[in-house]
Design an enzyme around this catalytic site. Structure first.
Site, PDB file in Angstrom:
ATOM      1  N   GLU A  89       0.832  -1.214   0.000  1.00  0.00           N
ATOM      2  CA  GLU A  89       0.000   0.000   0.000  1.00  0.00           C
ATOM      3  C   GLU A  89       0.860   1.253   0.000  1.00  0.00           C
ATOM      4  OE1 GLU A  89      -2.859   0.055   3.176  1.00  0.00           O
ATOM      5  OE2 GLU A  89      -3.728   1.957   2.502  1.00  0.00           O
ATOM      6  N   LYS A 284      -6.611  -0.608  11.875  1.00  0.00           N
ATOM      7  CA  LYS A 284      -6.072  -1.020  10.567  1.00  0.00           C
ATOM      8  C   LYS A 284      -4.827  -0.196  10.277  1.00  0.00           C
ATOM      9  CE  LYS A 284      -5.795  -0.745   5.863  1.00  0.00           C
ATOM     10  NZ  LYS A 284      -4.891   0.125   5.111  1.00  0.00           N
ATOM     11  N   ASP A 300       4.459 -14.460  11.761  1.00  0.00           N
ATOM     12  CA  ASP A 300       3.116 -14.919  11.385  1.00  0.00           C
ATOM     13  C   ASP A 300       2.122 -13.758  11.510  1.00  0.00           C
ATOM     14  OD1 ASP A 300       0.603 -16.076  11.280  1.00  0.00           O
ATOM     15  OD2 ASP A 300       1.175 -17.839  12.441  1.00  0.00           O
ATOM     16  N   HIS A 397      -1.656  10.590   0.882  1.00  0.00           N
ATOM     17  CA  HIS A 397      -1.823   9.249   0.326  1.00  0.00           C
ATOM     18  C   HIS A 397      -1.787   9.302  -1.195  1.00  0.00           C
ATOM     19  CE1 HIS A 397      -3.068   5.096   0.321  1.00  0.00           C
ATOM     20  NE2 HIS A 397      -4.097   5.382  -0.464  1.00  0.00           N
TER      21      HIS A 397
END
Ligand code: HMG
Length: 450
Positions: A89, A284, A300, A397
């Protein structure tokens, strides 16, 4: 093998890699030759390295490539790190880097390992007098520890091993359901194999102990082991990362003074504490940073994510993992998160890039890696909230995403340079960039874009 409508297959796992590719390409794609070329083009040029990568999973055809980047200037407990991050991202690495740079002149990140205990469970069914089982439990526990000594010997030498085993009566929730709940210290390893190996022995020992115990009647001697497995919920393997400074030292943000910024920022964190919709997006953002380091070190990420989200709702409601406090003119922003990660074992040293990541970080202990990951999560959260309460997220962004869009349009270096200059003052969207490039290619380098 040719094009066929039969998309089911038997014995696929036994085919060679080349035959697997051929079958996939012939049966699922319009242009099988192109697909074969593409899949093989991502093979590692070194056959030995490719063999290692193939061994990590099953039915492997090729490698799925993700960007490997770094966020420099992370000062954590006084030491400077350049942190490896694997993420697809745009703006995540830039955001982490930007927050690391910001806090590097304000004392850096401080971390504290609260605990490092991990958990495993043997779930079993049993019919009998629980008081009797409770009386026998000290003997059973001794036997569980004795029978696992061969597995725990090395871990005990490192200062870890089995910390405790408890008997839990779960019959109020499910008829005849009990648990052996064990806690472990696994030092620098994530410990999944170690824990599971111990638990499987526990299951066998429990069955044998009960089957032959003279104090139990015939029916009570029978135990059904349902399963023996670690829990990825590790609320006692927790790190706390924080940053703090005087409000006046925060500086100015896009014309907003520090006190206004701090107050808006605190309210944004508070909203994520009280509203699960916001909390999910907020967390998130934290995992944008944490997952990227987890991936770069071949830890993991599924375990880390599921644990973090369970922890976020430990009081019954899903909430922000971070906290912000303003007190006596001081701004403090912190993150408390469980992170069961390792720096030895698993793929951490086997994956060639993960090994490089650990070298880049100075071969940290698991505790140091927990500190680094938590700091990156906090930095990420800081950068996102800083943008959200000032300019809005899209500006930064999309500034980063612009390059993605230009790549997608196969823009030349000259087109890219002019587009970057043009979009310094324009809103970036897929269509605005496309319009710019189309107009540029028609000979109009400065189109008016609304
Ligand atoms: P800026 O102020 O325009 O950046 O911020 P700058 O050009 O002034 O550079 C300042 C520093 O930022 C640089 O220092 C770098 O550290 C870093 P320097 O290297 O020059 O000494 N930086 C970069 N690092 C690498 N590559 C780059 C780059 N550009 C700047 N190309 C920035 C630009 C994107 C950093 C800022 O706008 C920002 O932090 N935005 C937030 C972005 C973000 O959070 N992205 C995550 C994806 S959005 C999301 O999924 C999460 C979210 O929903 C979570 C939530 O809601 O809470 C938002």
């Amino acid at each position: 093998m040719g094009q066929s409508n039969n998309k089911s297959v038997s014995g696929f796992s036994k085919l060679s890699k080349e035959d697997k590719i051929r079958w996939i390409a012939d049966n699922f794609f319009k242009d099988p030759e192109l697909v074969k070329k593409e899949l093989t083009s991502f093979w590692h040029p070194n056959a030995d390295q490719q063999k290692i990568l193939d061994g990590f999973s099953e039915n492997t055809l090729s490698n799925f490539v993700l960007p490997y980047g770094v966020a420099p200037n992370f000062i954590i407990n006084g030491k400077t790190y350049c942190v490896p991050m694997v993420i697809e991202e745009s703006s995540v690495v830039a955001a982490a880097s930007s927050a690391a740079k910001f806090w590097s002149t304000r004392g850096g990140f401080k971390t504290e390992i609260l605990e490092t205990t991990k958990v495993g469970q043997v779930h079993f069914s049993w019919k009998g007098d629980i008081e009797k089982l409770r009386r026998l439990f000290p003997d059973l526990k001794g036997k569980l520890l004795e029978d696992t000594q061969h597995i725990t010997a090395n871990m005990r030498k490192r200062g870890g091993g089995i910390l405790d085993v408890e008997l839990l009566d779960m019959t109020h929730l499910e008829e005849d359901y009990y648990q052996l709940k064990a806690s472990f210290e696994t030092c620098d390893s994530m410990g999944a194999n170690f824990i599971n190996s111990n638990l499987e022995v526990f299951g066998k020992t429990l069955t044998a102990f009960m089957a032959s115990h003279p104090d139990l009647d015939i029916q009570e001697r029978e135990v059904t082991i349902i399963m023996a497995i670690l829990s990825n919920y590790t609320p006692d393997c927790v790190v706390r990362a924080s940053v703090s400074c005087r409000i006046d030292d925060l500086g100015y943000f896009e014309g907003m003074d520090a006190a206004v910024f701090a107050d808006k920022f605190r309210k944004a964190v508070r909203i994520a504490h009280i509203d699960p919709y916001r909390a999910t997006t907020h967390n998130k953002g934290i995992f944008n940073g944490i997952d990227a380091v987890v991936l770069a070190t071949a830890n993991d990420f599924r375990a880390v994510e599921s644990c973090g989200h369970t922890y976020a709702c430990r009081d019954g409601q899903y909430r922000s993992l971070s906290r912000c406090e303003i007190k006596d003119g001081k701004f403090e922003f912190s993150l408390e998160i469980p992170l069961a990660v390792g720096t030895v074992g698993g793929l951490t040293r086997l994956h060639p890039m993960a090994n490089r990541s650990l070298e880049l970080l100075g071969y940290p202990t698991a505790k140091k890696l927990m500190s680094i990951m938590a700091s990156v999560g906090l930095a990420q959260n800081f950068a996102a909230l800083k943008s959200l309460v000032t300019t809005g997220i899209q500006k930064g962004h999309m500034k980063m995403h612009l390059l993605n869009i230009l790549n997608h349009m196969e823009a030349t270096d000259e087109e890219t340079g002019d587009a970057v200059r043009h979009f310094e003052k324009e809103i970036v969207s897929f269509s605005s960039v496309r319009d710019f490039i189309v107009a540029y290619r028609k000979g109009n380098p400065i189109p008016s874009i609304k």
